[in-house]
Motif scaffolding. Structure first.
Motif, PDB file in Angstrom:
ATOM      1  N   VAL A  25       0.837  -1.208   0.000  1.00  0.00           N
ATOM      2  CA  VAL A  25       0.000   0.000   0.000  1.00  0.00           C
ATOM      3  C   VAL A  25       0.871   1.257   0.000  1.00  0.00           C
ATOM      4  O   VAL A  25       0.611   2.206  -0.742  1.00  0.00           O
ATOM      5  CB  VAL A  25      -0.970  -0.019   1.212  1.00  0.00           C
ATOM      6  N   GLY A 180      -6.551   0.464   3.135  1.00  0.00           N
ATOM      7  CA  GLY A 180      -5.763  -0.117   2.055  1.00  0.00           C
ATOM      8  C   GLY A 180      -5.259  -1.501   2.401  1.00  0.00           C
ATOM      9  O   GLY A 180      -5.342  -2.439   1.607  1.00  0.00           O
ATOM     10  N   LYS A 186      -7.768   1.892  -1.626  1.00  0.00           N
ATOM     11  CA  LYS A 186      -6.460   2.554  -1.525  1.00  0.00           C
ATOM     12  C   LYS A 186      -6.721   4.054  -1.420  1.00  0.00           C
ATOM     13  O   LYS A 186      -7.316   4.670  -2.316  1.00  0.00           O
ATOM     14  CB  LYS A 186      -5.629   2.241  -2.763  1.00  0.00           C
TER      15      LYS A 186
END
Lengths: 236, 211
Positions: A25, A180, A186
């Motif tokens: 992430v 995320g 995200k």
């Protein structure tokens, strides 16, 4: 023996997966083209709010809707935010359109008004740390703030989180990262260090430089010390 | 009419407010008073510190190391006739007055300091970024006073940097009188405003809004 080993191995595996997810992430900086994006802004007390509103003033109306998060003990920031948004609405001709067509009569109008949505929301969370608060109680209040931040982030699911240093932003950013890590969404995290910070980072900055997608500094000394940061000159 | 505007933003900075509104010198000690009674020729003016330190018979603790002149007198001598104090959360609230062609105004907050900043010929401010930037953007001469009681004084970094670039003077409460009398405001350089459009251009690019 096995009944102790299995849970330990399982916990270890979960931890590894979480760390891997965190790494993925944090490192992913894919740019997906889009027409608009929802924004969550963390507004701290006093100068922090003034600085972040100056930055927001330069953003186009594609950054809508805007969600502001302020500490529950912060009285002045809500006033500043409301003045800013009213002023913005006055200057933006698209909001005139919204006012005239406030009662959508057909699907086409409703979709159009969703694109030019200039609504904003103010959310309050407990402050993670008062000035000069002891470190031990700070850990407890920060955990408490995180407990409340995650439901807020989960509900809003912003595309972008923007903050500039108040303690309130750490739990919010961690909650956004968690979205995320859990594969829910995200969220792009952008941190702008305050113009007051010439030689050293703030405490929030020291934590979030490793967790944010873009970490912006306003003085060249900081860019030299932290090559990972972005230097655009003085932006407030 | 030349005006001085003192601002502390949303903070409390009692030491500064007390000093700028004091009519009498703050450091007149017992030792000096004894000296004045003993030596009549010094009765009408403050003796210089070096003279005091050289005199025998006075214990060191009664001799002030410096005798700052009262700031109100300094403002008058520099040609200012109005002093406005924005005191924020402070506990010290000086009494406003208007006398001898000099006016003192006092208030805690206003929605916007724009008007007071625009009318000021000199701004004396705490080191908050908002106060400093707003003043510099209006092109006003700025003296920043550092609050030594603040822990981890990160505001000092900004004041030092802007001073290095020639945009303001800075000092502490105790060095303010000396600075006011010695500074040359014409040496201050114009402050170029920040460029938030660079931020929006950068952000548009990284979030995918740029066409």
């Amino acid at each position: 023996m096995a009944c102790v080993l299995i849970p330990v191995v399982a916990a270890g595996a979960v931890a590894v997966v979480l760390v891997l997810r965190l790494w993925i992430v944090c490192r992913s900086q894919d740019v997906t083209p889009r027409e608009s994006l929802s924004l969550l802004v963390v507004a701290g007390s006093g100068g922090h709010t003034t600085e972040i509103l100056r930055l927001l003033g330069s953003l186009s109306s594609a950054y809508s809707p805007r969600h502001y998060v302020i500490a529950d003990t912060d009285k002045m920031s809500a006033d500043k935010i409301n003045s800013f948004e009213l002023d913005r609405a006055d200057r933006d001709p698209s909001t005139m359109f919204l006012q005239i067509y406030s009662a959508p009569v057909n699907k086409a109008v409703r979709e159009h008004s969703a694109v030019m949505d200039s609504r904003y929301y103010i959310h309050r969370i407990p402050r993670s740390r008062e000035v000069q608060q002891s470190w031990l109680s700070t850990v407890l209040t920060t955990l408490h703030s995180m407990w409340l931040s995650f439901p807020l982030i989960h509900q809003v699911k912003p595309d972008l989180v923007l903050c500039n240093g108040p303690g309130t932003c750490v739990p919010i950013c961690i909650a956004a990262l968690l979205l995320g890590i859990l594969g829910i969404k995200k969220v792009i995290i952008v941190y702008v260090e305050s113009i007051c910070r010439v030689e050293t980072l703030s405490l929030s900055g020291k934590i979030l430089i490793h967790l944010s997608d873009y970490f912006i500094v306003q003085w060249p000394t900081l860019k030299e010390k932290y090559p990972r940061s972005v230097y655009l000159g003085r932006i407030v | 009419m030349k005006r001085v505007f003192v601002t502390v933003g949303s903070t409390s900075f009692d030491e500064l407010i007390t000093r700028v509104s004091a009519e009498e010198s703050l450091h007149v000690s017992v030792g000096v008073e004894r000296l004045r009674r003993a030596l009549p020729r010094f009765a009408c003016r403050s003796p210089p510190p070096t003279l005091l330190l050289a005199l025998p018979g006075f214990p060191d603790r009664s001799v002030p190391k410096e005798i700052p002149a009262a700031l109100l007198q300094i403002f008058r001598s520099l040609g200012y006739s109005q002093l406005t104090l924005q005191i924020g959360r402070g506990a010290v609230v000086p009494e406003p007055f208007s006398a001898d062609s000099f006016t003192l105004d006092v208030y805690r907050y206003k929605d916007s300091l724009r008007e007071d900043l625009e009318r000021a010929d000199l701004v004396i401010s705490h080191a908050g970024a908002g106060s400093c930037l707003e003043t510099l953007e209006k092109g006003k001469p700025l003296v920043v006073v550092i609050n030594e009681k603040l822990m981890n004084n990160h505001q000092l970094e900004l004041a030092k940097q802007l001073h290095k670039e020639g945009h303001l003077f800075y000092c502490t409460c105790s060095t303010l009188p000396g600075l006011l009398q010695s500074m040359d405001l014409s040496t201050l350089k114009c402050y170029p405003p920040g460029q938030p459009e660079k931020f929006s251009a950068f952000l548009d690019k990284v979030v995918g809004l740029q066409k």
